[in-house]
Design a protein around this motif. Structure first.
Motif, PDB file in Angstrom:
ATOM      1  N   ASP A  39       0.848  -1.187   0.000  1.00  0.00           N
ATOM      2  CA  ASP A  39       0.000   0.000   0.000  1.00  0.00           C
ATOM      3  C   ASP A  39       0.893   1.251   0.000  1.00  0.00           C
ATOM      4  N   GLN A  40       0.614   2.159  -0.930  1.00  0.00           N
ATOM      5  CA  GLN A  40       1.433   3.368  -1.075  1.00  0.00           C
ATOM      6  C   GLN A  40       1.485   4.185   0.192  1.00  0.00           C
ATOM      7  N   ARG A  41       0.367   4.246   0.870  1.00  0.00           N
ATOM      8  CA  ARG A  41       0.351   5.111   2.053  1.00  0.00           C
ATOM      9  C   ARG A  41       1.242   4.544   3.139  1.00  0.00           C
ATOM     10  N   VAL A  42       1.255   3.228   3.253  1.00  0.00           N
ATOM     11  CA  VAL A  42       2.099   2.624   4.281  1.00  0.00           C
ATOM     12  C   VAL A  42       3.570   2.855   3.971  1.00  0.00           C
ATOM     13  N   ILE A  43       3.924   2.642   2.701  1.00  0.00           N
ATOM     14  CA  ILE A  43       5.325   2.855   2.320  1.00  0.00           C
ATOM     15  C   ILE A  43       5.720   4.298   2.573  1.00  0.00           C
ATOM     16  N   GLY A  44       4.843   5.222   2.201  1.00  0.00           N
ATOM     17  CA  GLY A  44       5.129   6.632   2.406  1.00  0.00           C
ATOM     18  C   GLY A  44       5.368   6.941   3.872  1.00  0.00           C
ATOM     19  N   THR A  45       4.483   6.420   4.715  1.00  0.00           N
ATOM     20  CA  THR A  45       4.631   6.677   6.146  1.00  0.00           C
ATOM     21  C   THR A  45       5.943   6.135   6.677  1.00  0.00           C
ATOM     22  N   LEU A  46       6.303   4.934   6.219  1.00  0.00           N
ATOM     23  CA  LEU A  46       7.559   4.350   6.698  1.00  0.00           C
ATOM     24  C   LEU A  46       8.748   5.213   6.307  1.00  0.00           C
ATOM     25  N   PHE A  47       8.710   5.793   5.107  1.00  0.00           N
ATOM     26  CA  PHE A  47       9.819   6.638   4.685  1.00  0.00           C
ATOM     27  C   PHE A  47       9.928   7.885   5.545  1.00  0.00           C
ATOM     28  N   VAL A  48       8.777   8.361   5.971  1.00  0.00           N
ATOM     29  CA  VAL A  48       8.791   9.620   6.709  1.00  0.00           C
ATOM     30  C   VAL A  48       9.147   9.413   8.179  1.00  0.00           C
ATOM     31  N   LEU A  49       8.911   8.191   8.680  1.00  0.00           N
ATOM     32  CA  LEU A  49       9.131   7.919  10.107  1.00  0.00           C
ATOM     33  C   LEU A  49      10.497   8.328  10.643  1.00  0.00           C
ATOM     34  N   PRO A  50      11.612   8.027   9.959  1.00  0.00           N
ATOM     35  CA  PRO A  50      12.903   8.447  10.522  1.00  0.00           C
ATOM     36  C   PRO A  50      12.979   9.954  10.735  1.00  0.00           C
ATOM     37  N   ALA A  51      12.492  10.707   9.759  1.00  0.00           N
ATOM     38  CA  ALA A  51      12.528  12.160   9.902  1.00  0.00           C
ATOM     39  C   ALA A  51      11.644  12.596  11.056  1.00  0.00           C
ATOM     40  N   LEU A  52      10.490  11.976  11.173  1.00  0.00           N
ATOM     41  CA  LEU A  52       9.593  12.308  12.274  1.00  0.00           C
ATOM     42  C   LEU A  52      10.231  11.995  13.618  1.00  0.00           C
ATOM     43  N   ALA A  53      10.948  10.872  13.670  1.00  0.00           N
ATOM     44  CA  ALA A  53      11.600  10.498  14.932  1.00  0.00           C
ATOM     45  C   ALA A  53      12.635  11.539  15.318  1.00  0.00           C
ATOM     46  N   VAL A  54      13.416  11.956  14.334  1.00  0.00           N
ATOM     47  CA  VAL A  54      14.439  12.974  14.616  1.00  0.00           C
ATOM     48  C   VAL A  54      13.769  14.253  15.105  1.00  0.00           C
ATOM     49  N   LEU A  55      12.718  14.660  14.404  1.00  0.00           N
ATOM     50  CA  LEU A  55      12.007  15.869  14.811  1.00  0.00           C
ATOM     51  C   LEU A  55      11.490  15.737  16.239  1.00  0.00           C
ATOM     52  N   ALA A  56      10.936  14.580  16.541  1.00  0.00           N
ATOM     53  CA  ALA A  56      10.371  14.392  17.872  1.00  0.00           C
ATOM     54  C   ALA A  56      11.448  14.541  18.944  1.00  0.00           C
ATOM     55  N   PHE A  57      12.605  13.958  18.704  1.00  0.00           N
ATOM     56  CA  PHE A  57      13.664  14.025  19.713  1.00  0.00           C
ATOM     57  C   PHE A  57      14.302  15.395  19.785  1.00  0.00           C
ATOM     58  N   VAL A  58      14.511  16.009  18.624  1.00  0.00           N
ATOM     59  CA  VAL A  58      15.321  17.223  18.597  1.00  0.00           C
ATOM     60  C   VAL A  58      14.492  18.479  18.755  1.00  0.00           C
ATOM     61  N   VAL A  59      13.218  18.414  18.405  1.00  0.00           N
ATOM     62  CA  VAL A  59      12.395  19.612  18.492  1.00  0.00           C
ATOM     63  C   VAL A  59      11.313  19.469  19.552  1.00  0.00           C
ATOM     64  N   VAL A  60      10.503  18.417  19.435  1.00  0.00           N
ATOM     65  CA  VAL A  60       9.341  18.322  20.317  1.00  0.00           C
ATOM     66  C   VAL A  60       9.750  18.086  21.761  1.00  0.00           C
TER      67      VAL A  60
END
Lengths: 324, 67
Positions: A39-60
Protein backbone atom coordinates in the motif's frame (compact mmCIF):
# COMPACT_ATOMS: atom_id res chain seq x y z
CA UNK A 1 -8.07 -18.58 -13.44
CA UNK A 2 -6.03 -20.28 -16.12
CA UNK A 3 -5.40 -23.22 -13.84
CA UNK A 4 -8.98 -24.35 -14.14
CA UNK A 5 -8.55 -25.03 -17.87
CA UNK A 6 -5.58 -27.36 -17.60
CA UNK A 7 -6.73 -29.88 -15.08
CA UNK A 8 -3.97 -31.88 -13.53
CA UNK A 9 -1.12 -29.94 -15.19
CA UNK A 10 1.74 -28.77 -13.00
CA UNK A 11 1.68 -28.75 -9.24
CA UNK A 12 -0.34 -26.69 -6.87
CA UNK A 13 -3.08 -26.04 -9.41
CA UNK A 14 -6.33 -24.68 -8.19
CA UNK A 15 -9.29 -26.96 -8.89
CA UNK A 16 -12.21 -25.49 -10.83
CA UNK A 17 -14.33 -25.15 -7.77
CA UNK A 18 -11.53 -23.40 -6.02
CA UNK A 19 -10.96 -20.97 -8.84
CA UNK A 20 -14.60 -20.08 -9.03
CA UNK A 21 -14.74 -19.33 -5.33
CA UNK A 22 -11.46 -17.45 -5.51
CA UNK A 23 -12.68 -15.31 -8.37
CA UNK A 24 -15.54 -14.17 -6.19
CA UNK A 25 -13.24 -12.88 -3.42
CA UNK A 26 -10.34 -10.99 -5.03
CA UNK A 27 -8.91 -9.82 -1.76
CA UNK A 28 -8.03 -13.37 -0.79
CA UNK A 29 -5.91 -13.83 -3.91
CA UNK A 30 -2.91 -12.24 -2.26
CA UNK A 31 -2.20 -12.44 1.44
CA UNK A 32 -3.21 -9.58 3.67
CA UNK A 33 0.42 -8.91 4.62
CA UNK A 34 1.67 -8.35 1.09
CA UNK A 35 -1.35 -6.16 0.44
CA UNK A 36 -0.52 -4.03 3.40
CA UNK A 37 3.16 -3.74 2.57
CA UNK A 38 2.48 -2.69 -0.98
CA UNK A 39 0.00 0.00 0.00
CA UNK A 40 1.43 3.37 -1.07
CA UNK A 41 0.35 5.11 2.05
CA UNK A 42 2.10 2.62 4.28
CA UNK A 43 5.32 2.85 2.32
CA UNK A 44 5.13 6.63 2.41
CA UNK A 45 4.63 6.68 6.15
CA UNK A 46 7.56 4.35 6.70
CA UNK A 47 9.82 6.64 4.68
CA UNK A 48 8.79 9.62 6.71
CA UNK A 49 9.13 7.92 10.11
CA UNK A 50 12.90 8.45 10.52
CA UNK A 51 12.53 12.16 9.90
CA UNK A 52 9.59 12.31 12.27
CA UNK A 53 11.60 10.50 14.93
CA UNK A 54 14.44 12.97 14.62
CA UNK A 55 12.01 15.87 14.81
CA UNK A 56 10.37 14.39 17.87
CA UNK A 57 13.66 14.03 19.71
CA UNK A 58 15.32 17.22 18.60
CA UNK A 59 12.40 19.61 18.49
CA UNK A 60 9.34 18.32 20.32
CA UNK A 61 11.02 16.80 23.35
CA UNK A 62 13.25 19.79 24.16
CA UNK A 63 10.34 22.15 23.68
CA UNK A 64 8.06 20.23 26.00
CA UNK A 65 10.93 19.79 28.41
CA UNK A 66 11.51 23.55 28.43
CA UNK A 67 7.88 24.22 29.24
CA UNK A 68 8.13 21.73 32.10
CA UNK A 69 11.38 23.21 33.37
CA UNK A 70 10.00 26.73 33.46
CA UNK A 71 7.70 25.71 36.29
CA UNK A 72 10.49 24.18 38.33
CA UNK A 73 13.51 25.42 40.17
CA UNK A 74 16.16 23.49 38.32
CA UNK A 75 19.83 24.15 38.82
CA UNK A 76 22.30 22.18 36.75
CA UNK A 77 23.13 18.99 38.59
CA UNK A 78 20.34 19.41 41.17
CA UNK A 79 16.94 17.71 41.11
CA UNK A 80 14.04 19.82 39.94
CA UNK A 81 11.68 21.29 42.49
CA UNK A 82 8.21 22.29 41.45
CA UNK A 83 7.56 25.98 42.15
CA UNK A 84 4.65 26.82 39.90
CA UNK A 85 4.75 30.34 38.50
CA UNK A 86 7.50 31.61 40.81
CA UNK A 87 9.99 31.89 37.95
CA UNK A 88 7.62 34.07 36.00
CA UNK A 89 6.86 36.20 39.02
CA UNK A 90 10.56 36.74 39.55
CA UNK A 91 11.03 37.69 35.91
CA UNK A 92 8.21 40.16 35.65
CA UNK A 93 9.04 41.68 38.99
CA UNK A 94 12.44 42.64 37.62
CA UNK A 95 12.19 45.89 35.70
CA UNK A 96 15.24 44.95 33.68
CA UNK A 97 13.27 42.08 32.22
CA UNK A 98 10.65 44.35 30.74
CA UNK A 99 13.44 46.49 29.36
CA UNK A 100 14.93 43.38 27.81
CA UNK A 101 11.66 42.61 26.05
CA UNK A 102 11.51 46.14 24.74
CA UNK A 103 15.12 45.96 23.60
CA UNK A 104 14.41 42.74 21.74
CA UNK A 105 11.50 44.28 19.85
CA UNK A 106 13.38 47.46 18.97
CA UNK A 107 16.47 45.54 17.95
CA UNK A 108 14.53 43.09 15.78
CA UNK A 109 12.46 45.79 14.15
CA UNK A 110 15.38 47.98 13.17
CA UNK A 111 17.72 45.15 12.24
CA UNK A 112 15.18 43.48 9.97
CA UNK A 113 14.01 46.79 8.54
CA UNK A 114 17.50 47.97 7.68
CA UNK A 115 18.49 44.60 6.28
CA UNK A 116 15.39 44.72 4.10
CA UNK A 117 16.08 48.17 2.69
CA UNK A 118 19.79 47.63 2.19
CA UNK A 119 19.24 44.15 0.81
CA UNK A 120 16.72 45.41 -1.71
CA UNK A 121 19.01 48.25 -2.69
CA UNK A 122 21.97 45.92 -3.16
CA UNK A 123 19.84 43.47 -5.11
CA UNK A 124 18.60 46.15 -7.47
CA UNK A 125 22.14 47.36 -8.03
CA UNK A 126 23.36 43.84 -8.70
CA UNK A 127 20.44 43.17 -11.04
CA UNK A 128 21.76 45.83 -13.40
CA UNK A 129 23.76 44.31 -16.21
CA UNK A 130 27.44 44.88 -15.65
CA UNK A 131 30.72 43.37 -16.69
CA UNK A 132 32.29 41.10 -14.06
CA UNK A 133 29.12 41.13 -11.96
CA UNK A 134 29.93 37.71 -10.54
CA UNK A 135 32.85 39.32 -8.71
CA UNK A 136 30.59 41.91 -7.06
CA UNK A 137 28.04 39.28 -6.15
CA UNK A 138 30.67 37.10 -4.52
CA UNK A 139 32.22 39.92 -2.54
CA UNK A 140 28.87 41.25 -1.34
CA UNK A 141 27.93 37.75 -0.21
CA UNK A 142 30.97 37.25 2.02
CA UNK A 143 29.71 38.92 5.25
CA UNK A 144 26.96 36.34 5.52
CA UNK A 145 29.28 33.46 4.74
CA UNK A 146 31.78 34.47 7.40
CA UNK A 147 31.09 32.94 10.85
CA UNK A 148 29.07 35.32 12.97
CA UNK A 149 31.57 35.31 15.76
CA UNK A 150 34.34 36.34 13.42
CA UNK A 151 32.26 39.28 12.26
CA UNK A 152 31.38 40.18 15.84
CA UNK A 153 35.01 40.11 17.01
CA UNK A 154 36.10 42.09 14.01
CA UNK A 155 33.65 44.84 14.78
CA UNK A 156 34.42 44.68 18.49
CA UNK A 157 37.85 45.77 17.47
CA UNK A 158 36.71 48.39 14.98
CA UNK A 159 34.49 49.92 17.65
CA UNK A 160 37.22 50.06 20.28
CA UNK A 161 37.50 53.38 22.08
CA UNK A 162 41.17 54.12 21.47
CA UNK A 163 42.57 51.54 19.12
CA UNK A 164 39.52 51.16 16.94
CA UNK A 165 39.37 52.00 13.28
CA UNK A 166 36.15 53.97 13.52
CA UNK A 167 37.25 56.44 16.18
CA UNK A 168 40.67 56.91 14.66
CA UNK A 169 39.16 57.49 11.25
CA UNK A 170 36.67 60.02 12.55
CA UNK A 171 39.30 61.90 14.50
CA UNK A 172 41.85 61.93 11.72
CA UNK A 173 39.63 62.51 8.72
CA UNK A 174 36.48 64.20 9.98
CA UNK A 175 38.10 66.05 12.83
CA UNK A 176 36.02 64.72 15.70
CA UNK A 177 37.36 66.05 18.98
CA UNK A 178 36.86 63.24 21.42
CA UNK A 179 36.47 59.49 21.14
CA UNK A 180 32.98 58.08 21.14
CA UNK A 181 32.56 54.91 23.12
CA UNK A 182 30.44 53.08 20.59
CA UNK A 183 29.89 50.05 22.76
CA UNK A 184 30.15 51.66 26.16
CA UNK A 185 27.88 54.65 25.73
CA UNK A 186 24.24 53.78 26.41
CA UNK A 187 23.16 56.13 23.67
CA UNK A 188 25.18 54.47 20.95
CA UNK A 189 25.46 50.85 22.00
CA UNK A 190 22.23 49.56 20.50
CA UNK A 191 22.82 51.32 17.20
CA UNK A 192 26.36 49.95 17.05
CA UNK A 193 25.14 46.42 17.66
CA UNK A 194 22.40 46.77 15.07
CA UNK A 195 24.96 47.98 12.54
CA UNK A 196 26.94 44.78 12.95
CA UNK A 197 23.83 42.62 12.70
CA UNK A 198 22.90 44.43 9.50
CA UNK A 199 26.40 44.11 8.07
CA UNK A 200 26.39 40.41 8.76
CA UNK A 201 22.87 39.56 7.66
CA UNK A 202 22.13 41.75 4.65
CA UNK A 203 23.66 39.43 2.02
CA UNK A 204 20.96 36.86 2.70
CA UNK A 205 18.35 39.43 1.72
CA UNK A 206 20.45 40.58 -1.21
CA UNK A 207 20.81 37.14 -2.77
CA UNK A 208 17.17 36.17 -2.20
CA UNK A 209 15.90 39.45 -3.60
CA UNK A 210 18.28 39.23 -6.53
CA UNK A 211 16.85 35.84 -7.46
CA UNK A 212 13.35 37.27 -7.13
CA UNK A 213 14.17 40.31 -9.25
CA UNK A 214 15.64 38.21 -12.02
CA UNK A 215 12.44 36.19 -12.15
CA UNK A 216 10.34 39.21 -13.09
CA UNK A 217 9.65 39.03 -16.83
CA UNK A 218 11.09 41.97 -18.74
CA UNK A 219 7.86 42.30 -20.71
CA UNK A 220 6.16 43.69 -17.62
CA UNK A 221 8.60 46.57 -17.48
CA UNK A 222 8.23 47.17 -21.19
CA UNK A 223 4.46 47.17 -20.87
CA UNK A 224 4.70 49.64 -18.03
CA UNK A 225 6.93 51.93 -20.06
CA UNK A 226 4.55 51.84 -22.97
CA UNK A 227 1.89 52.96 -20.55
CA UNK A 228 4.12 55.87 -19.64
CA UNK A 229 5.51 54.77 -16.30
CA UNK A 230 8.58 56.49 -14.93
CA UNK A 231 11.30 54.77 -12.91
CA UNK A 232 9.55 55.19 -9.58
CA UNK A 233 6.25 53.92 -10.96
CA UNK A 234 7.96 50.95 -12.53
CA UNK A 235 9.36 50.11 -9.13
CA UNK A 236 6.13 50.58 -7.23
CA UNK A 237 3.71 48.95 -9.66
CA UNK A 238 5.84 46.20 -11.21
CA UNK A 239 8.77 45.32 -8.98
CA UNK A 240 7.14 45.42 -5.56
CA UNK A 241 4.00 43.39 -6.38
CA UNK A 242 6.06 40.74 -8.18
CA UNK A 243 8.37 40.44 -5.19
CA UNK A 244 5.76 40.06 -2.48
CA UNK A 245 6.14 36.33 -2.01
CA UNK A 246 9.92 36.59 -1.77
CA UNK A 247 9.57 39.44 0.70
CA UNK A 248 7.26 37.37 2.87
CA UNK A 249 9.51 34.35 3.07
CA UNK A 250 12.70 36.32 3.61
CA UNK A 251 11.29 38.63 6.27
CA UNK A 252 9.70 35.79 8.20
CA UNK A 253 12.85 33.67 8.21
CA UNK A 254 15.06 36.60 9.05
CA UNK A 255 12.85 37.80 11.88
CA UNK A 256 13.27 34.46 13.56
CA UNK A 257 17.00 34.27 12.87
CA UNK A 258 17.71 37.84 13.91
CA UNK A 259 15.71 37.87 17.12
CA UNK A 260 17.28 34.63 18.33
CA UNK A 261 20.84 35.57 17.46
CA UNK A 262 22.65 36.11 20.72
CA UNK A 263 26.21 35.90 19.42
CA UNK A 264 26.66 39.47 18.24
CA UNK A 265 25.24 41.07 21.36
CA UNK A 266 27.13 38.70 23.62
CA UNK A 267 30.50 39.36 21.99
CA UNK A 268 30.12 43.08 21.52
CA UNK A 269 28.48 44.27 24.71
CA UNK A 270 27.36 41.27 26.82
CA UNK A 271 24.06 43.00 27.42
CA UNK A 272 25.51 46.40 27.10
CA UNK A 273 26.03 49.38 29.30
CA UNK A 274 23.25 49.14 31.85
CA UNK A 275 21.27 46.51 29.99
CA UNK A 276 20.68 48.76 27.00
CA UNK A 277 21.52 46.02 24.54
CA UNK A 278 20.25 43.06 26.48
CA UNK A 279 17.97 40.92 24.38
CA UNK A 280 15.92 37.90 25.39
CA UNK A 281 18.14 35.15 23.98
CA UNK A 282 21.12 36.62 25.84
CA UNK A 283 19.17 36.78 29.06
CA UNK A 284 18.14 33.14 28.69
CA UNK A 285 21.76 32.22 28.06
CA UNK A 286 22.92 34.09 31.15
CA UNK A 287 20.33 32.52 33.42
CA UNK A 288 20.56 29.01 32.06
CA UNK A 289 24.22 28.56 31.25
CA UNK A 290 26.16 31.18 33.12
CA UNK A 291 24.13 31.09 36.31
CA UNK A 292 23.13 27.43 35.80
CA UNK A 293 19.51 28.21 36.56
CA UNK A 294 17.76 26.16 33.90
CA UNK A 295 14.32 26.76 35.36
CA UNK A 296 14.24 30.51 35.04
CA UNK A 297 16.20 30.38 31.79
CA UNK A 298 13.44 28.26 30.32
CA UNK A 299 10.91 30.71 31.68
CA UNK A 300 12.61 33.51 29.74
CA UNK A 301 12.26 31.47 26.58
CA UNK A 302 8.63 30.71 27.37
CA UNK A 303 8.00 34.43 27.46
CA UNK A 304 10.04 34.97 24.33
CA UNK A 305 8.31 32.31 22.29
CA UNK A 306 4.78 33.79 22.27
CA UNK A 307 6.16 37.22 21.38
CA UNK A 308 7.94 35.65 18.44
CA UNK A 309 4.88 33.64 17.46
CA UNK A 310 2.71 36.76 17.49
CA UNK A 311 5.25 38.61 15.35
CA UNK A 312 5.32 35.82 12.79
CA UNK A 313 1.56 35.59 12.78
CA UNK A 314 1.12 39.30 12.18
CA UNK A 315 3.72 39.25 9.42
CA UNK A 316 2.27 36.24 7.67
CA UNK A 317 -1.28 37.55 7.85
CA UNK A 318 -0.23 40.90 6.40
CA UNK A 319 1.96 39.55 3.70
CA UNK A 320 0.16 36.42 2.63
CA UNK A 321 -3.15 38.21 2.30
CA UNK A 322 -3.84 38.26 -1.41
CA UNK A 323 -4.75 41.62 -2.81
CA UNK A 324 -7.19 41.60 -5.67
CA UNK B 1 25.56 53.47 -28.17
CA UNK B 2 25.09 55.84 -25.27
CA UNK B 3 22.59 57.90 -27.19
CA UNK B 4 20.28 54.89 -27.58
CA UNK B 5 19.51 54.77 -23.84
CA UNK B 6 17.26 57.36 -22.34
CA UNK B 7 18.64 59.87 -19.89
CA UNK B 8 16.81 58.14 -17.07
CA UNK B 9 18.48 54.85 -17.94
CA UNK B 10 21.93 56.35 -17.98
CA UNK B 11 21.20 58.15 -14.73
CA UNK B 12 20.14 54.88 -13.15
CA UNK B 13 23.31 53.20 -14.32
CA UNK B 14 25.40 55.89 -12.74
CA UNK B 15 23.46 55.77 -9.46
CA UNK B 16 23.82 52.00 -9.50
CA UNK B 17 27.57 52.15 -9.92
CA UNK B 18 28.01 54.68 -7.16
CA UNK B 19 25.88 52.60 -4.81
CA UNK B 20 27.84 49.51 -5.77
CA UNK B 21 31.04 51.27 -4.82
CA UNK B 22 29.59 52.27 -1.47
CA UNK B 23 28.39 48.72 -0.79
CA UNK B 24 31.75 47.26 -1.73
CA UNK B 25 33.57 49.60 0.65
CA UNK B 26 31.06 48.84 3.41
CA UNK B 27 31.62 45.13 2.90
CA UNK B 28 35.39 45.14 2.51
CA UNK B 29 36.62 47.57 5.16
CA UNK B 30 36.20 45.17 8.11
CA UNK B 31 38.16 42.50 6.26
CA UNK B 32 40.89 44.92 5.39
CA UNK B 33 41.13 45.90 9.04
CA UNK B 34 41.22 42.25 10.10
CA UNK B 35 44.00 41.52 7.65
CA UNK B 36 46.07 44.54 8.59
CA UNK B 37 45.66 43.89 12.31
CA UNK B 38 46.87 40.34 11.86
CA UNK B 39 50.17 41.70 10.59
CA UNK B 40 50.74 44.15 13.43
CA UNK B 41 52.80 43.78 16.54
CA UNK B 42 50.95 43.63 19.82
CA UNK B 43 51.90 47.04 21.03
CA UNK B 44 50.76 48.65 17.84
CA UNK B 45 47.35 46.97 18.01
CA UNK B 46 46.63 48.04 21.57
CA UNK B 47 48.27 51.41 21.31
CA UNK B 48 46.48 54.72 21.33
CA UNK B 49 46.62 55.34 17.63
CA UNK B 50 45.54 53.07 14.85
CA UNK B 51 47.52 52.83 11.66
CA UNK B 52 46.31 51.88 8.23
CA UNK B 53 49.34 49.79 7.58
CA UNK B 54 51.66 48.30 10.21
CA UNK B 55 54.94 50.12 10.81
CA UNK B 56 56.75 46.82 10.69
CA UNK B 57 54.57 44.06 9.29
CA UNK B 58 55.17 40.88 11.23
CA UNK B 59 54.05 37.30 10.98
CA UNK B 60 54.35 36.92 14.76
CA UNK B 61 50.65 36.26 15.29
CA UNK B 62 50.53 33.58 12.61
CA UNK B 63 53.60 32.01 14.17
CA UNK B 64 51.89 31.78 17.54
CA UNK B 65 48.82 30.30 15.90
CA UNK B 66 50.52 27.56 13.98
CA UNK B 67 53.46 26.61 16.17
Amino acid sequence: MLEGRFQGSGTGDARPGQVASLAGRPEARTSRLSNWVNDQRVIGTLFVLPALAVLAFVVVYPFLSAIWMSFHDKMVGAPARFIGFDNYVELFGDRHFVKTIRNTLVYTFFAVGLKFLLGLGMAMVLAQPRRLDFIYRTILFVPWAVPTIVAALSFRWIYDDFSGLLNNFLIAVVGMQDVISWLGDPNYAMASVIAVVVWSGTPFYTMSFLAGLKAIPKEMYEAARIDGANVWQEFWYVTIPQMRKVFTVVVMLSTIWTSTNLVIVQVLTNGGPANTTQILPNLAYKYALLASRLGIGSAVNMVFFPILAVLIYILSRRMLAERE
Amino acid sequence: MAGVQSKADRGMKWVGNVLLLVFMIWTLVPFYWMFVTSLKEHKEIYGTEATLWPREPTLESYHILFF
